[in-house]
Write a protein that holds these residues in place. Structure first.
Motif, PDB file in Angstrom:
ATOM      1  N   HIS A 378       0.837  -1.203   0.000  1.00  0.00           N
ATOM      2  CA  HIS A 378       0.000   0.000   0.000  1.00  0.00           C
ATOM      3  C   HIS A 378       0.871   1.252   0.000  1.00  0.00           C
ATOM      4  O   HIS A 378       1.960   1.264   0.575  1.00  0.00           O
ATOM      5  CB  HIS A 378      -0.926   0.012   1.224  1.00  0.00           C
ATOM      6  N   PHE A 379       0.353   2.317  -0.637  1.00  0.00           N
ATOM      7  CA  PHE A 379       1.072   3.585  -0.744  1.00  0.00           C
ATOM      8  C   PHE A 379       0.168   4.724  -0.292  1.00  0.00           C
ATOM      9  O   PHE A 379      -0.974   4.833  -0.754  1.00  0.00           O
ATOM     10  CB  PHE A 379       1.514   3.830  -2.190  1.00  0.00           C
ATOM     11  N   CYS A 380       0.673   5.544   0.620  1.00  0.00           N
ATOM     12  CA  CYS A 380      -0.031   6.752   1.058  1.00  0.00           C
ATOM     13  C   CYS A 380       0.838   7.948   0.656  1.00  0.00           C
ATOM     14  O   CYS A 380       1.800   8.297   1.357  1.00  0.00           O
ATOM     15  CB  CYS A 380      -0.258   6.734   2.566  1.00  0.00           C
ATOM     16  N   ILE A 381       0.511   8.546  -0.466  1.00  0.00           N
ATOM     17  CA  ILE A 381       1.270   9.670  -1.016  1.00  0.00           C
ATOM     18  C   ILE A 381       0.550  10.967  -0.654  1.00  0.00           C
ATOM     19  O   ILE A 381      -0.659  11.082  -0.881  1.00  0.00           O
ATOM     20  CB  ILE A 381       1.405   9.550  -2.543  1.00  0.00           C
ATOM     21  N   HIS A 382       1.260  11.904  -0.091  1.00  0.00           N
ATOM     22  CA  HIS A 382       0.655  13.166   0.334  1.00  0.00           C
ATOM     23  C   HIS A 382      -0.231  13.740  -0.765  1.00  0.00           C
ATOM     24  O   HIS A 382       0.207  13.952  -1.905  1.00  0.00           O
ATOM     25  CB  HIS A 382       1.746  14.171   0.698  1.00  0.00           C
ATOM     26  N   SER A 383      -1.479  13.988  -0.418  1.00  0.00           N
ATOM     27  CA  SER A 383      -2.441  14.501  -1.400  1.00  0.00           C
ATOM     28  C   SER A 383      -2.292  16.011  -1.535  1.00  0.00           C
ATOM     29  O   SER A 383      -3.211  16.781  -1.242  1.00  0.00           O
ATOM     30  CB  SER A 383      -3.873  14.126  -0.992  1.00  0.00           C
ATOM     31  N   GLY A 384      -1.131  16.427  -2.015  1.00  0.00           N
ATOM     32  CA  GLY A 384      -0.843  17.852  -2.157  1.00  0.00           C
ATOM     33  C   GLY A 384      -1.434  18.481  -3.397  1.00  0.00           C
ATOM     34  O   GLY A 384      -1.400  19.697  -3.557  1.00  0.00           O
ATOM     35  N   GLY A 385      -1.976  17.665  -4.288  1.00  0.00           N
ATOM     36  CA  GLY A 385      -2.531  18.152  -5.545  1.00  0.00           C
ATOM     37  C   GLY A 385      -2.385  17.087  -6.612  1.00  0.00           C
ATOM     38  O   GLY A 385      -1.589  16.149  -6.478  1.00  0.00           O
ATOM     39  N   ARG A 386      -3.146  17.232  -7.678  1.00  0.00           N
ATOM     40  CA  ARG A 386      -3.109  16.221  -8.742  1.00  0.00           C
ATOM     41  C   ARG A 386      -1.722  16.116  -9.367  1.00  0.00           C
ATOM     42  O   ARG A 386      -1.256  15.016  -9.670  1.00  0.00           O
ATOM     43  CB  ARG A 386      -4.142  16.577  -9.822  1.00  0.00           C
TER      44      ARG A 386
END
Length: 488
Positions: A378-386
């Motif tokens: 699983h990957f949780c990548i900072h949702s800083g923008g598209r």
């Protein structure tokens, strides 16, 4: 993803199986064969004769020395840190703001000219945010009326909501918390947010409290490292509360600089509360690694995100056009360190082969990109923008499903800064995709410029993914097939 030409997609799984299990397939059988051949050469009588010839001290050393070395290793290594549970705030419904209402507020803003209105309208429509994100009610006025009391009210709303849910989920008493670490970059009142939490929940007078500010959206991973270090120095079984949030007052910019208008189209309310300990009795995750990368020595990276005044003296958060490329460079440095810690031998060998062929032998093959899906589920990548999510997906050659949690979190909650990683983990668990032994890679980006990441291993999946979770009322709506159509 480019592989060496002689390792096609059919041979690669076999190659990985053999290399990653070298001891089982090669080393162990060879050792057994050598030992058996030597035994056959000596014969039973010679072997027994040699065994009888051993002194008792040699036998004791053979038994005691490995045991003593193993004990010394276990006593000297740092204690493991475990995640007991976590909770994310879902703000009140009166804070909800749609893309349409945001555009309307922009059009009626007394600070923007026609060019600024058109720019913000385009950015909001392309942001990847949906119609269920949250902003403090002070932003619903035209113009917004942000002040210190509004900022404090927002912080208390999201922090208390997250901590209340965490205490309810775990059933622990606030008086049993030994360490408190809070982080918020843009809003830092006096007394601090850590003091506000201590006052609200009447925590002990001897609690170790720390507040971290100015570290940007990657502050959550920095707080995690601080908590880990404090727990490892505390008595066994100590508990630590970590709170990550951001004040949306930083997006209340009243000027015309487009780089400072952009945050309004991305940042939204949110907070996460996390309980950690060195006791694994009721733990859900184990912290495996924390890797931090700071590129502040480069002026381009140092200045790409900052709080500053524009030419007319108006203060706001500034996002440079170089942000995505700077983030990519920081990510490369971070994954180089992380790869050495987590990648299986097969991926390291493939990278080494392609590197030697390209740099030493001057071959024209592409440099092999390690498959991090062999190390993480699983990957949780900072949702800083598209654009940020797209860049990470391309850099790591991830599938759409791998970055689904990040995109859906951006759509449902917006960029909640340092807490976004926990909303993404909650999404994965709400979809019931987490399994025991599964590894999660959290990647955060922040001002400075920083790329910080953490690795967790699941010990016990969440058995209750509907109560006190931020996705309880909306998980059935996700994933969306086409987010751009949804918001456009």
């Amino acid at each position: 993803m480019a592989s060496p030409p002689h390792l096609n997609k059919h041979l690669k799984p076999l190659f990985q199986l053999v290399v990653n299990n070298f001891l089982v397939f090669v080393a162990a059988p060879v050792t057994v064969i050598v030992v058996l051949r030597k035994a056959a050469q000596l014969g039973p009588e010679e072997i027994l004769s040699r065994l009888h010839g051993l002194r008792q001290v040699h036998v004791l050393l053979a038994i005691f020395l490995p045991f003593a070395l193993a004990t010394l290793y276990l006593m000297s290594r740092p204690r493991s840190v475990y995640l007991i549970d976590y909770a994310c705030c879902r703000p009140k419904s009166n804070c909800r703001v749609s893309i349409g209402s945001s555009i309307e507020n922009v059009r009626f803003s007394p600070y923007l000219d026609d060019g600024g209105v058109d720019f913000m309208t385009r950015m909001l429509k392309r942001s990847g945010l949906g119609d269920q994100t949250y902003l403090h009610p002070s932003f619903h006025y035209i113009p917004p009326r942000c002040c210190l009391s509004d900022g404090r009210d927002e912080a208390e709303q999201v922090i208390f909501s997250a901590v209340d849910d965490l205490l309810a989920r775990t059933g622990i008493s606030p008086g049993t918390i030994d360490i408190l670490v809070t982080n918020c970059s843009g809003f830092n009142p006096t007394p601090s947010l850590a003091d506000i939490v201590v006052n609200k929940y009447k925590l002990r007078t001897d609690i170790r409290s720390v507040h971290i500010s100015g570290m940007g959206c990657s502050a959550g991973v920095i707080s995690l490292e601080v908590v880990r270090n404090l727990l490892q120095a505390a008595p066994r079984g100590a508990r630590a509360l970590m709170v990550s949030t951001e004040g949306t007052c930083i997006v209340n910019y009243t000027g015309k600089n487009r780089g400072m208008l952009l945050p309004y189209s991305l940042f939204r309310m949110g907070a996460a509360a996390v309980l950690l300990s060195t006791s694994k009795s009721v733990a859900r995750f184990r912290l495996m690694h924390v890797v931090r990368t700071l590129t502040a020595t480069q002026d381009r990276a140092y200045l790409c995100i900052s709080m500053k005044e524009d030419d007319e003296g108006e203060t706001g958060a500034y996002l440079s056009k170089d942000l995505v490329s700077v983030a990519g460079e920081a990510l490369k440095a971070n994954i180089a360190t992380m790869g050495a810690l987590v990648l299986p031998p097969s991926e390291k060998i493939l990278f080494a082969i392609s590197f030697i062929a390209r740099e030493v032998l001057r071959s024209k093959i592409k440099l092999y990109v390690p498959d991090f899906r062999t190390a993480f589920q699983h990957f949780c990548i900072h949702s800083g923008g598209r654009a940020v999510i797209d860049a990470v997906q391309n850099s790591l050659s991830l599938s759409d499903r791998d970055v689904e949690a990040s995109r859906m979190t951006l759509h449902r909650f917006g960029n909640t800064s340092s807490s976004s990683l926990w909303y993404e983990l909650a999404y994965i668990e709400a979809k019931r995709r987490m399994r025991k032994g599964g590894r999660v890679w959290m990647i955060g980006f922040g001002s400075g410029f920083k790329c910080n990441s953490a690795v967790w291993q699941c010990m016990r999946p969440d058995s209750n993914t509907t109560v006190a979770t931020p996705w309880a009322d909306s998980i059935h709506l996700y994933p969306l097939n086409n987010i751009s159509e949804e918001v456009g």
